[in-house]
Design a protein around this motif. Structure first.
Motif, PDB file in Angstrom:
ATOM      1  N   GLN A 115       0.860  -1.388   0.038  1.00 39.50           N
ATOM      2  CA  GLN A 115      -0.073   0.091  -0.002  1.00 39.50           C
ATOM      3  C   GLN A 115       1.102   1.232  -0.142  1.00 39.50           C
ATOM      4  O   GLN A 115       0.425   2.330  -0.728  1.00 39.50           O
ATOM      5  N   LEU A 116       1.943   1.066   0.728  1.00 45.53           N
ATOM      6  CA  LEU A 116       2.905   2.322   0.840  1.00 45.53           C
ATOM      7  C   LEU A 116       3.444   2.628  -0.713  1.00 45.53           C
ATOM      8  O   LEU A 116       3.731   3.677  -1.020  1.00 45.53           O
ATOM      9  N   THR A 117       3.803   1.579  -1.213  1.00 42.54           N
ATOM     10  CA  THR A 117       4.573   1.724  -2.409  1.00 42.54           C
ATOM     11  C   THR A 117       3.491   2.268  -3.672  1.00 42.54           C
ATOM     12  O   THR A 117       3.920   3.000  -4.391  1.00 42.54           O
ATOM     13  N   VAL A 118       2.152   1.711  -3.581  1.00 49.15           N
ATOM     14  CA  VAL A 118       1.515   2.414  -4.518  1.00 49.15           C
ATOM     15  C   VAL A 118       1.027   3.622  -4.271  1.00 49.15           C
ATOM     16  O   VAL A 118       0.953   4.554  -5.175  1.00 49.15           O
ATOM     17  N   SER A 119       1.120   3.984  -2.988  1.00 51.72           N
ATOM     18  CA  SER A 119       0.569   5.421  -2.764  1.00 51.72           C
ATOM     19  C   SER A 119       1.793   6.325  -3.178  1.00 51.72           C
ATOM     20  O   SER A 119       1.554   7.210  -3.600  1.00 51.72           O
ATOM     21  N   ARG A 120       3.186   5.747  -3.100  1.00 56.26           N
ATOM     22  CA  ARG A 120       4.018   6.657  -3.548  1.00 56.26           C
ATOM     23  C   ARG A 120       3.972   6.936  -5.116  1.00 56.26           C
ATOM     24  O   ARG A 120       4.073   8.053  -5.655  1.00 56.26           O
ATOM     25  N   ILE A 121       3.620   5.725  -5.869  1.00 58.81           N
ATOM     26  CA  ILE A 121       3.572   5.995  -7.329  1.00 58.81           C
ATOM     27  C   ILE A 121       2.368   7.140  -7.463  1.00 58.81           C
ATOM     28  O   ILE A 121       2.422   7.688  -8.594  1.00 58.81           O
ATOM     29  N   VAL A 122       1.179   6.960  -6.806  1.00 60.58           N
ATOM     30  CA  VAL A 122       0.014   7.612  -7.124  1.00 60.58           C
ATOM     31  C   VAL A 122       0.305   9.198  -6.658  1.00 60.58           C
ATOM     32  O   VAL A 122      -0.172   9.937  -7.360  1.00 60.58           O
ATOM     33  N   LEU A 123       1.005   9.304  -5.484  1.00 61.88           N
ATOM     34  CA  LEU A 123       1.000  10.719  -5.036  1.00 61.88           C
ATOM     35  C   LEU A 123       2.201  11.655  -5.776  1.00 61.88           C
ATOM     36  O   LEU A 123       2.259  12.595  -5.612  1.00 61.88           O
ATOM     37  N   MET A 124       2.940  10.874  -6.562  1.00 58.39           N
ATOM     38  CA  MET A 124       4.332  11.552  -7.232  1.00 58.39           C
ATOM     39  C   MET A 124       3.835  12.844  -8.243  1.00 58.39           C
ATOM     40  O   MET A 124       4.560  13.663  -8.162  1.00 58.39           O
ATOM     41  N   PRO A 125       2.913  12.535  -8.977  1.00 55.22           N
ATOM     42  CA  PRO A 125       2.483  13.720  -9.686  1.00 55.22           C
ATOM     43  C   PRO A 125       2.165  15.076  -9.099  1.00 55.22           C
ATOM     44  O   PRO A 125       2.451  16.303  -9.525  1.00 55.22           O
ATOM     45  N   LEU A 126       1.632  14.848  -7.859  1.00 53.97           N
ATOM     46  CA  LEU A 126       1.209  15.871  -6.774  1.00 53.97           C
ATOM     47  C   LEU A 126       2.341  17.001  -6.538  1.00 53.97           C
ATOM     48  O   LEU A 126       2.007  18.327  -7.088  1.00 53.97           O
ATOM     49  N   PRO A 127       3.526  16.538  -6.239  1.00 52.15           N
ATOM     50  CA  PRO A 127       4.673  17.550  -5.898  1.00 52.15           C
ATOM     51  C   PRO A 127       5.220  18.194  -7.151  1.00 52.15           C
ATOM     52  O   PRO A 127       5.408  19.255  -7.239  1.00 52.15           O
ATOM     53  N   VAL A 128       5.083  17.376  -8.248  1.00 52.34           N
ATOM     54  CA  VAL A 128       5.722  17.824  -9.512  1.00 52.34           C
ATOM     55  C   VAL A 128       4.793  18.765 -10.075  1.00 52.34           C
ATOM     56  O   VAL A 128       5.321  19.957 -10.350  1.00 52.34           O
ATOM     57  N   PHE A 129       3.546  18.686  -9.946  1.00 49.04           N
ATOM     58  CA  PHE A 129       2.650  19.894 -10.264  1.00 49.04           C
ATOM     59  C   PHE A 129       2.895  21.125  -9.430  1.00 49.04           C
ATOM     60  O   PHE A 129       2.918  22.197 -10.064  1.00 49.04           O
ATOM     61  N   LEU A 130       2.819  20.863  -8.201  1.00 55.44           N
ATOM     62  CA  LEU A 130       3.003  22.005  -7.412  1.00 55.44           C
ATOM     63  C   LEU A 130       4.419  22.636  -7.469  1.00 55.44           C
ATOM     64  O   LEU A 130       4.424  24.045  -7.420  1.00 55.44           O
ATOM     65  N   LEU A 131       5.507  22.082  -7.705  1.00 55.28           N
ATOM     66  CA  LEU A 131       6.650  22.606  -8.012  1.00 55.28           C
ATOM     67  C   LEU A 131       6.807  23.317  -9.297  1.00 55.28           C
ATOM     68  O   LEU A 131       7.541  24.462  -9.385  1.00 55.28           O
ATOM     69  N   MET A 132       6.112  23.040 -10.357  1.00 54.16           N
ATOM     70  CA  MET A 132       6.177  23.895 -11.664  1.00 54.16           C
ATOM     71  C   MET A 132       5.160  25.069 -11.373  1.00 54.16           C
ATOM     72  O   MET A 132       5.293  25.629 -12.408  1.00 54.16           O
TER      73      MET A 132
END
Length: 87
Positions: A7-24
């Protein structure tokens, strides 16, 4: 209900686009939130490994954990290069 390493591994994969978007974004507050999310997502890798060692790893986990790590690193450096924070 127990949180599993998968569950933690899948949550990492799913959540990664959010910080990318926020950083942009151009908003410094949102960029700071993005860095906090990057760190939090990175820390979940430690807990993922701890849970896998404690309760045993699975075939799914052995496959997806390295993939999640590569996605994490790639999506961390991509915005930094695009925003000229690093070459």
């Amino acid at each position: 209900m127990r949180i599993t390493a998968n569950q933690l591994t899948v949550s990492r994969i799913v959540l990664m686009p959010l910080p990318v978007f926020l950083l942009m974004t151009q908003d410094r507050v949102l960029q700071l939130v993005a860095w906090v999310l990057y760190v939090a997502i990175g820390v979940t890798d430690y807990f993922d490994g701890m849970l896998a060692r404690k309760y045993g790893s699975t075939r799914f986990g052995r496959l997806t954990d390295p993939i999640a790590d590569k996605i994490y690193v790639a999506l961390m450096f991509l915005p930094l290069a695009l925003l000229d924070y690093m070459p």
